[in-house]
Design a protein around this motif. Sequence first.
Motif, PDB file in Angstrom:
ATOM      1  N   ARG A 135       0.818  -1.209   0.000  1.00 58.29           N
ATOM      2  CA  ARG A 135       0.000   0.000   0.000  1.00 58.29           C
ATOM      3  C   ARG A 135       0.854   1.263   0.000  1.00 58.29           C
ATOM      4  O   ARG A 135       0.576   2.233  -0.709  1.00 58.29           O
ATOM      5  CB  ARG A 135      -0.929   0.005   1.228  1.00 58.29           C
ATOM      6  CG  ARG A 135      -2.060  -0.997   1.162  1.00 58.29           C
ATOM      7  CD  ARG A 135      -2.889  -0.948   2.442  1.00 58.29           C
ATOM      8  NE  ARG A 135      -4.000  -1.872   2.390  1.00 58.29           N
ATOM      9  CZ  ARG A 135      -5.211  -1.582   1.923  1.00 58.29           C
ATOM     10  NH1 ARG A 135      -5.446  -0.367   1.453  1.00 58.29           N
ATOM     11  NH2 ARG A 135      -6.178  -2.484   1.928  1.00 58.29           N
ATOM     12  N   SER A 136       1.923   1.250   0.790  1.00 55.66           N
ATOM     13  CA  SER A 136       2.770   2.436   0.882  1.00 55.66           C
ATOM     14  C   SER A 136       3.497   2.702  -0.431  1.00 55.66           C
ATOM     15  O   SER A 136       3.639   3.849  -0.858  1.00 55.66           O
ATOM     16  CB  SER A 136       3.784   2.268   2.021  1.00 55.66           C
ATOM     17  OG  SER A 136       4.591   1.115   1.811  1.00 55.66           O
ATOM     18  N   ARG A 137       3.940   1.626  -1.104  1.00 54.43           N
ATOM     19  CA  ARG A 137       4.653   1.820  -2.370  1.00 54.43           C
ATOM     20  C   ARG A 137       3.703   2.295  -3.463  1.00 54.43           C
ATOM     21  O   ARG A 137       4.072   3.143  -4.285  1.00 54.43           O
ATOM     22  CB  ARG A 137       5.336   0.525  -2.786  1.00 54.43           C
ATOM     23  CG  ARG A 137       6.176   0.667  -4.040  1.00 54.43           C
ATOM     24  CD  ARG A 137       7.191  -0.448  -4.156  1.00 54.43           C
ATOM     25  NE  ARG A 137       8.181  -0.398  -3.090  1.00 54.43           N
ATOM     26  CZ  ARG A 137       9.240  -1.212  -3.022  1.00 54.43           C
ATOM     27  NH1 ARG A 137       9.445  -2.109  -3.968  1.00 54.43           N
ATOM     28  NH2 ARG A 137      10.076  -1.126  -2.019  1.00 54.43           N
ATOM     29  N   VAL A 138       2.507   1.756  -3.488  1.00 57.05           N
ATOM     30  CA  VAL A 138       1.513   2.210  -4.467  1.00 57.05           C
ATOM     31  C   VAL A 138       1.197   3.685  -4.243  1.00 57.05           C
ATOM     32  O   VAL A 138       1.129   4.478  -5.197  1.00 57.05           O
ATOM     33  CB  VAL A 138       0.236   1.357  -4.371  1.00 57.05           C
ATOM     34  CG1 VAL A 138      -0.903   1.988  -5.176  1.00 57.05           C
ATOM     35  CG2 VAL A 138       0.500  -0.061  -4.870  1.00 57.05           C
ATOM     36  N   ALA A 139       1.017   4.071  -2.970  1.00 57.34           N
ATOM     37  CA  ALA A 139       0.730   5.471  -2.653  1.00 57.34           C
ATOM     38  C   ALA A 139       1.879   6.375  -3.089  1.00 57.34           C
ATOM     39  O   ALA A 139       1.655   7.465  -3.638  1.00 57.34           O
ATOM     40  CB  ALA A 139       0.465   5.628  -1.158  1.00 57.34           C
ATOM     41  N   LEU A 140       3.126   5.921  -2.874  1.00 58.72           N
ATOM     42  CA  LEU A 140       4.292   6.710  -3.278  1.00 58.72           C
ATOM     43  C   LEU A 140       4.342   6.896  -4.791  1.00 58.72           C
ATOM     44  O   LEU A 140       4.594   7.999  -5.295  1.00 58.72           O
ATOM     45  CB  LEU A 140       5.570   6.030  -2.784  1.00 58.72           C
ATOM     46  CG  LEU A 140       6.897   6.702  -3.199  1.00 58.72           C
ATOM     47  CD1 LEU A 140       6.986   8.111  -2.626  1.00 58.72           C
ATOM     48  CD2 LEU A 140       8.077   5.861  -2.741  1.00 58.72           C
ATOM     49  N   LEU A 141       4.077   5.826  -5.534  1.00 58.56           N
ATOM     50  CA  LEU A 141       4.098   5.912  -6.995  1.00 58.56           C
ATOM     51  C   LEU A 141       3.006   6.846  -7.517  1.00 58.56           C
ATOM     52  O   LEU A 141       3.216   7.597  -8.479  1.00 58.56           O
ATOM     53  CB  LEU A 141       3.936   4.516  -7.602  1.00 58.56           C
ATOM     54  CG  LEU A 141       5.142   3.584  -7.489  1.00 58.56           C
ATOM     55  CD1 LEU A 141       4.790   2.186  -7.965  1.00 58.56           C
ATOM     56  CD2 LEU A 141       6.318   4.137  -8.295  1.00 58.56           C
ATOM     57  N   ILE A 142       1.841   6.824  -6.872  1.00 55.30           N
ATOM     58  CA  ILE A 142       0.757   7.720  -7.287  1.00 55.30           C
ATOM     59  C   ILE A 142       1.148   9.173  -7.031  1.00 55.30           C
ATOM     60  O   ILE A 142       0.872  10.065  -7.848  1.00 55.30           O
ATOM     61  CB  ILE A 142      -0.555   7.349  -6.569  1.00 55.30           C
ATOM     62  CG1 ILE A 142      -1.081   6.015  -7.103  1.00 55.30           C
ATOM     63  CG2 ILE A 142      -1.606   8.443  -6.751  1.00 55.30           C
ATOM     64  CD1 ILE A 142      -2.314   5.498  -6.389  1.00 55.30           C
ATOM     65  N   VAL A 143       1.808   9.436  -5.909  1.00 52.03           N
ATOM     66  CA  VAL A 143       2.281  10.790  -5.615  1.00 52.03           C
ATOM     67  C   VAL A 143       3.273  11.241  -6.686  1.00 52.03           C
ATOM     68  O   VAL A 143       3.216  12.382  -7.177  1.00 52.03           O
ATOM     69  CB  VAL A 143       2.923  10.849  -4.217  1.00 52.03           C
ATOM     70  CG1 VAL A 143       3.652  12.182  -4.011  1.00 52.03           C
ATOM     71  CG2 VAL A 143       1.858  10.677  -3.136  1.00 52.03           C
ATOM     72  N   VAL A 144       4.184  10.345  -7.085  1.00 52.94           N
ATOM     73  CA  VAL A 144       5.148  10.664  -8.135  1.00 52.94           C
ATOM     74  C   VAL A 144       4.433  10.971  -9.451  1.00 52.94           C
ATOM     75  O   VAL A 144       4.820  11.890 -10.187  1.00 52.94           O
ATOM     76  CB  VAL A 144       6.150   9.506  -8.320  1.00 52.94           C
ATOM     77  CG1 VAL A 144       7.017   9.724  -9.567  1.00 52.94           C
ATOM     78  CG2 VAL A 144       7.029   9.372  -7.079  1.00 52.94           C
ATOM     79  N   CYS A 145       3.374  10.205  -9.738  1.00 46.52           N
ATOM     80  CA  CYS A 145       2.613  10.400 -10.981  1.00 46.52           C
ATOM     81  C   CYS A 145       1.972  11.783 -11.059  1.00 46.52           C
ATOM     82  O   CYS A 145       1.670  12.260 -12.163  1.00 46.52           O
ATOM     83  CB  CYS A 145       1.524   9.335 -11.101  1.00 46.52           C
ATOM     84  SG  CYS A 145       2.138   7.696 -11.543  1.00 46.52           S
ATOM     85  N   TRP A 146       1.746  12.404  -9.909  1.00 48.02           N
ATOM     86  CA  TRP A 146       1.176  13.752  -9.896  1.00 48.02           C
ATOM     87  C   TRP A 146       2.238  14.829  -9.696  1.00 48.02           C
ATOM     88  O   TRP A 146       2.134  15.922 -10.263  1.00 48.02           O
ATOM     89  CB  TRP A 146       0.111  13.865  -8.798  1.00 48.02           C
ATOM     90  CG  TRP A 146      -1.155  13.133  -9.121  1.00 48.02           C
ATOM     91  CD1 TRP A 146      -1.510  11.878  -8.731  1.00 48.02           C
ATOM     92  CD2 TRP A 146      -2.236  13.614  -9.923  1.00 48.02           C
ATOM     93  NE1 TRP A 146      -2.731  11.543  -9.231  1.00 48.02           N
ATOM     94  CE2 TRP A 146      -3.218  12.595  -9.959  1.00 48.02           C
ATOM     95  CE3 TRP A 146      -2.486  14.804 -10.605  1.00 48.02           C
ATOM     96  CZ2 TRP A 146      -4.415  12.730 -10.657  1.00 48.02           C
ATOM     97  CZ3 TRP A 146      -3.676  14.943 -11.308  1.00 48.02           C
ATOM     98  CH2 TRP A 146      -4.617  13.920 -11.324  1.00 48.02           C
TER      99      TRP A 146
END
Length: 352
Positions: A146-157
């Motif tokens: 969950r934390s890695r997915v959240a981090l990648l989504i933040v990077v995507c924005w």
Amino acid sequence: MDNSSLGLLGDANTSLQIELQSCTTLRNQVSRISLYAFLSVGIVCTVVGNFLVVLSIAYFKQLQSPTNSFVMSLAVADCLVGLIVMPYSMIRTVEGCWYFGVLFCKLHSSLDVMLCTASIFHLSCIAFDRYYAVCNPLVYSLKMSRSRVALLIVVCWAVPMLISFGPIMLDLHVAGVDILLPKDVCVFLVNRIYAVMASMVAFYLPMAVMLIAYWKIFKAAKRQARQISAMESQMAAGVGKDSSKKQRHRNTMKRERKAAKTLGIIMGVFLIFWMPFFTVNIVDPFIEYSTEVVVWDIFLWLGYINSSLNPFLYGFFNRSFRRAFLMFIGCRVCLPGSSPGMELSHTKERGK
């Protein structure tokens, strides 16, 4: 992302400035109404389709997975493209003029670059996610926590925001470009450095990630297909008490292969619709901004169409999304027996 042709420069920039002294609407009334109707349908499909994706994932627990976290964030980006970017681009395309001021032109260009880039970044993250799910399933839950997915989504924005609002609002993207534009023209001029760097970050690097990921997924899918065939032969001959376990494993591999196929088609559509724009975006500053305005408009709207197609691809290829969409469209989520935890995979559809 928006851009527009500046016509032939001739011998000096002054000839260009004379050409752009005033904006005029060259289309007649019938063609303008037809264009408004056609582009408005595209905008409505983009907003409604992506909003259905967001609603479906937010409501149904079965759709709440790491992959669909990226899909939901992608749908938010595409929905915003339809809500706050495409309507103003439509008016500019049809009328040939910009009625909203210089400051809003910059803001619109920044949002355009940011949201379209965010959409592309999400597609590369989805490909990365599918790579681990199909090729390295044993470490998938560790790699896609969950934390890695959240981090990648933040990077995507965050990265799209950095390459859009900063350079555009500070006019860094036009450094060295000695062209003055009238206030009623919103042309997204870029210098050669920004054209190359922004296109590499926004399109070509994510494209490389997707191509590598899907090539490895394709090879893994072929290998798994052979395994499934061998299992079916064993099960047909009667394997004994382990047959139910092997059936579950076979079904899991089939689901992963189907998901990879769906996302591969989404990527193919992405390449078809965005490649022309980013190719011309890099080339145009090196040919003195001589690309015709109609070419820019066509390539720009092809890119926008990609944002409207993803929800339809999910609905066509994914049974769970298809049923979720139908339940929202038919307001069946309000009927007794409907709940966020209901099973979406079991439908009366055959052969799908």
